[in-house]
Design a protein around this motif. Structure first.
Motif, PDB file in Angstrom:
ATOM      1  N   ALA A   1     -46.474 -18.510 -30.875  1.00  0.00           N
ATOM      2  CA  ALA A   1     -47.691 -18.002 -30.595  1.00  0.00           C
ATOM      3  C   ALA A   1     -48.244 -17.382 -31.851  1.00  0.00           C
ATOM      4  CB  ALA A   1     -47.790 -16.949 -29.352  1.00  0.00           C
ATOM      5  N   GLU A   2     -47.464 -16.847 -32.750  1.00  0.00           N
ATOM      6  CA  GLU A   2     -48.012 -16.104 -33.755  1.00  0.00           C
ATOM      7  C   GLU A   2     -47.949 -17.202 -35.199  1.00  0.00           C
ATOM      8  OE1 GLU A   2     -45.828 -12.272 -34.159  1.00  0.00           O
ATOM      9  OE2 GLU A   2     -46.495 -11.533 -32.298  1.00  0.00           O
TER      10      GLU A   2
ATOM     11  N   ASP B   1     -51.179 -22.874 -41.512  1.00  0.00           N
ATOM     12  CA  ASP B   1     -50.874 -22.882 -42.934  1.00  0.00           C
ATOM     13  C   ASP B   1     -48.999 -22.749 -42.722  1.00  0.00           C
ATOM     14  OD1 ASP B   1     -52.600 -23.447 -44.621  1.00  0.00           O
ATOM     15  OD2 ASP B   1     -53.011 -21.101 -44.890  1.00  0.00           O
ATOM     16  N   GLU B   2     -48.628 -21.914 -42.013  1.00  0.00           N
ATOM     17  CA  GLU B   2     -47.245 -21.972 -41.596  1.00  0.00           C
ATOM     18  C   GLU B   2     -46.656 -23.309 -41.185  1.00  0.00           C
ATOM     19  OE1 GLU B   2     -46.881 -17.128 -40.928  1.00  0.00           O
ATOM     20  OE2 GLU B   2     -46.960 -18.370 -39.407  1.00  0.00           O
ATOM     21  N   VAL B   3     -47.185 -23.717 -39.973  1.00  0.00           N
ATOM     22  CA  VAL B   3     -46.921 -24.979 -39.493  1.00  0.00           C
ATOM     23  C   VAL B   3     -46.682 -26.202 -40.645  1.00  0.00           C
ATOM     24  CG1 VAL B   3     -47.578 -26.672 -37.852  1.00  0.00           C
ATOM     25  CG2 VAL B   3     -47.672 -24.297 -37.118  1.00  0.00           C
ATOM     26  N   LEU B   4     -47.741 -26.195 -41.335  1.00  0.00           N
ATOM     27  CA  LEU B   4     -47.982 -27.128 -42.528  1.00  0.00           C
ATOM     28  C   LEU B   4     -47.194 -26.926 -43.521  1.00  0.00           C
ATOM     29  CD1 LEU B   4     -51.662 -28.022 -42.136  1.00  0.00           C
ATOM     30  CD2 LEU B   4     -49.582 -29.401 -41.035  1.00  0.00           C
ATOM     31  N   GLU B   5     -46.484 -25.844 -43.887  1.00  0.00           N
ATOM     32  CA  GLU B   5     -45.738 -25.367 -45.004  1.00  0.00           C
ATOM     33  C   GLU B   5     -44.676 -26.422 -45.593  1.00  0.00           C
ATOM     34  OE1 GLU B   5     -42.934 -21.932 -46.842  1.00  0.00           O
ATOM     35  OE2 GLU B   5     -43.565 -21.929 -44.689  1.00  0.00           O
ATOM     36  N   GLY B   6     -44.828 -27.001 -46.644  1.00  0.00           N
ATOM     37  CA  GLY B   6     -43.849 -28.025 -47.129  1.00  0.00           C
ATOM     38  C   GLY B   6     -44.283 -29.429 -46.865  1.00  0.00           C
TER      39      GLY B   6
ATOM     40  N   PRO C   1     -56.532 -18.238 -37.658  1.00  0.00           N
ATOM     41  CA  PRO C   1     -55.428 -18.988 -38.161  1.00  0.00           C
ATOM     42  C   PRO C   1     -54.116 -19.337 -37.274  1.00  0.00           C
ATOM     43  CG  PRO C   1     -55.931 -17.223 -39.946  1.00  0.00           C
ATOM     44  CD  PRO C   1     -56.652 -16.955 -38.665  1.00  0.00           C
ATOM     45  N   GLN C   2     -53.889 -18.469 -36.444  1.00  0.00           N
ATOM     46  CA  GLN C   2     -52.997 -18.550 -35.488  1.00  0.00           C
ATOM     47  C   GLN C   2     -53.285 -19.671 -34.233  1.00  0.00           C
ATOM     48  OE1 GLN C   2     -52.455 -14.498 -34.050  1.00  0.00           O
ATOM     49  NE2 GLN C   2     -50.732 -14.291 -35.519  1.00  0.00           N
ATOM     50  N   GLY C   3     -54.785 -19.369 -33.974  1.00  0.00           N
ATOM     51  CA  GLY C   3     -55.364 -20.447 -33.011  1.00  0.00           C
ATOM     52  C   GLY C   3     -55.635 -21.756 -33.443  1.00  0.00           C
ATOM     53  N   SER C   4     -55.419 -21.965 -35.031  1.00  0.00           N
ATOM     54  CA  SER C   4     -55.474 -23.330 -35.202  1.00  0.00           C
ATOM     55  C   SER C   4     -54.153 -24.113 -35.388  1.00  0.00           C
ATOM     56  CB  SER C   4     -56.094 -23.322 -36.968  1.00  0.00           C
ATOM     57  OG  SER C   4     -57.412 -22.793 -36.686  1.00  0.00           O
ATOM     58  N   ALA C   5     -53.391 -23.387 -35.365  1.00  0.00           N
ATOM     59  CA  ALA C   5     -51.607 -23.754 -35.504  1.00  0.00           C
ATOM     60  C   ALA C   5     -51.191 -24.928 -34.578  1.00  0.00           C
ATOM     61  CB  ALA C   5     -50.734 -22.729 -35.403  1.00  0.00           C
ATOM     62  N   THR C   6     -51.492 -24.901 -33.337  1.00  0.00           N
ATOM     63  CA  THR C   6     -51.169 -25.860 -32.388  1.00  0.00           C
ATOM     64  C   THR C   6     -51.928 -27.206 -32.478  1.00  0.00           C
ATOM     65  OG1 THR C   6     -50.590 -24.018 -30.785  1.00  0.00           O
ATOM     66  CG2 THR C   6     -50.825 -26.365 -29.967  1.00  0.00           C
ATOM     67  N   SER C   7     -53.077 -27.181 -33.092  1.00  0.00           N
ATOM     68  CA  SER C   7     -53.875 -28.489 -33.325  1.00  0.00           C
ATOM     69  C   SER C   7     -53.112 -29.094 -34.483  1.00  0.00           C
ATOM     70  CB  SER C   7     -55.183 -27.963 -33.991  1.00  0.00           C
ATOM     71  OG  SER C   7     -56.068 -27.445 -32.796  1.00  0.00           O
ATOM     72  N   VAL C   8     -52.771 -28.697 -35.618  1.00  0.00           N
ATOM     73  CA  VAL C   8     -52.125 -29.038 -36.593  1.00  0.00           C
ATOM     74  C   VAL C   8     -50.618 -29.479 -36.173  1.00  0.00           C
ATOM     75  CG1 VAL C   8     -53.686 -28.223 -38.336  1.00  0.00           C
ATOM     76  CG2 VAL C   8     -51.250 -27.035 -37.742  1.00  0.00           C
ATOM     77  N   TRP C   9     -49.921 -28.629 -35.216  1.00  0.00           N
ATOM     78  CA  TRP C   9     -48.599 -29.062 -35.231  1.00  0.00           C
ATOM     79  C   TRP C   9     -48.711 -30.235 -34.192  1.00  0.00           C
ATOM     80  CZ3 TRP C   9     -46.726 -29.359 -29.946  1.00  0.00           C
ATOM     81  CH2 TRP C   9     -45.419 -29.498 -29.977  1.00  0.00           C
ATOM     82  N   ALA C  10     -49.601 -30.364 -33.304  1.00  0.00           N
ATOM     83  CA  ALA C  10     -49.575 -31.444 -32.517  1.00  0.00           C
ATOM     84  C   ALA C  10     -50.054 -32.731 -33.162  1.00  0.00           C
ATOM     85  CB  ALA C  10     -50.555 -31.295 -31.186  1.00  0.00           C
TER      86      ALA C  10
END
Length: 318
Positions: A7-8, A12-17, A250-259
């Motif tokens: 959730a947190e 950018d963290e999800v896409l790191e690397g 930025p946290q709310g955008s994480a699941t979009s890029v993760w999926a």
């Protein structure tokens, strides 16, 4: 070993690397909030981004601020509350004939006063579902093999199933959150139907809940509606390990890029995700966790597909 996100986590963290160079992504609704941050994070990791907005001037200002100057996002005008606008935008993109690797259907409205789109549909169902239904379906020929479609839904889908017999509230008393729930369930069902139709050609579709975020999406909320939302959240949180907490953009955008880029395609295809994980079915009306079974039912999704085709006057065969 794969990184664990929750959730947190931020986009950018999800896409790191991860190098997204060569990837072309379409994001709807890039004039504020999640759409802007999603576009920014994708560009930061090398992707080419095309963004849609109803108000291009507003989008340019928001993107210029996000990028601290000139924005590299290619803008296309599209008003999801107008099928004419949606069809023109799709035609323009089809004419360019440049393929996409991911479509993120991000734009939407929430808890609006009762109203109609330019085509006479109830505002939330017409904008959140039917606008994306026509736009995304028309762009399927541009999707590369291995592409993904990520549709932003909401835990608000738990408020109501779709009403295929009365989608425009012609015979049902209008309630802003009921209408929102219907439209968000429709978003999930559209993804389920798309995944069923496209997975044979290597394209997967999924839906996600970004979390509770304070953005322009909430601009129609009156004090009474906010109190209704807080009451429901408090009731839904009873007995759960953690109380509800708002996310940052930025946290709310994480699941979009993760999926869209990180999760295995077979894991997310046809499913509903939240906090960077696939949700389990949960039909407990007192709980806000998980996804309701009516939102993932393929036969129900196909019924909505046929009704949607009837409403927009257009058939889609893939």
């Amino acid at each position: 070993m794969a990184k664990a996100f929750g959730a947190e986590s931020t986009a950018d963290e999800v896409l790191e690397g991860i190098d997204l160079s060569g990837k072309r992504v379409l994001v709807t609704g890039v004039s504020a909030g999640l759409g802007v941050e999603t576009a920014r994070s994708l560009v930061a990791h090398g992707a080419t981004v095309v963004g849609t907005a109803r108000d291009l001037a507003k989008a340019r200002r928001a993107l210029a601020e996000a990028f601290h100057g000139s924005s590299p996002v290619d803008l296309v005008e599209a008003d999801l509350a107008s099928l004419g606008s949606v069809r023109k935008a799709a035609s323009d993109l089809l004419t360019r004939a440049k393929p996409f690797d991911v479509i993120i259907a991000n734009a939407g409205v929430m808890a609006c006063p009762q109203g109609k789109t330019q085509d006479g549909f109830e505002t939330q169902f017409g904008t959140n579902h039917l606008g994306h239904f026509v736009f995304v379906n028309r762009l399927v020929p541009l999707l590369n093999r291995g592409a993904r479609i990520v549709t932003l839904s909401s835990a608000g889908h738990q408020l109501s199933d779709v009403d295929i017999e009365d989608p425009n509230f012609e015979h049902t008393p209008y309630q802003p959150f009921t209408a929102y729930g219907r439209s968000k369930t429709a978003n999930i069902l559209h993804a389920v139907a798309l995944d069923s139709r496209l997975k044979g050609r290597g394209v997967r579709a999924t839906s996600i809940h970004p979390g509770g975020i304070v953005t322009e999406l909430a601009r129609h909320l009156t004090p009474e509606l906010i109190e209704q939302m807080r009451t429901r959240i408090s009731r839904g949180a009873s007995g759960q390990a953690a109380a509800f907490r708002f996310k940052t953009v930025p946290q709310g955008s994480a699941t979009s890029v993760w999926a869209g880029f990180v999760a295995p395609a077979d894991a997310v295809g046809g499913h509903y995700c939240e906090d960077c994980h696939v949700c389990e079915v949960n039909d407990d009306a007192t709980s806000r966790a998980g996804v309701r079974s009516y939102a993932l039912d393929l036969a129900h999704a196909n019924d909505l597909w046929r009704k949607s085709e009837e409403m927009v006057g257009e058939r889609f065969s893939f």
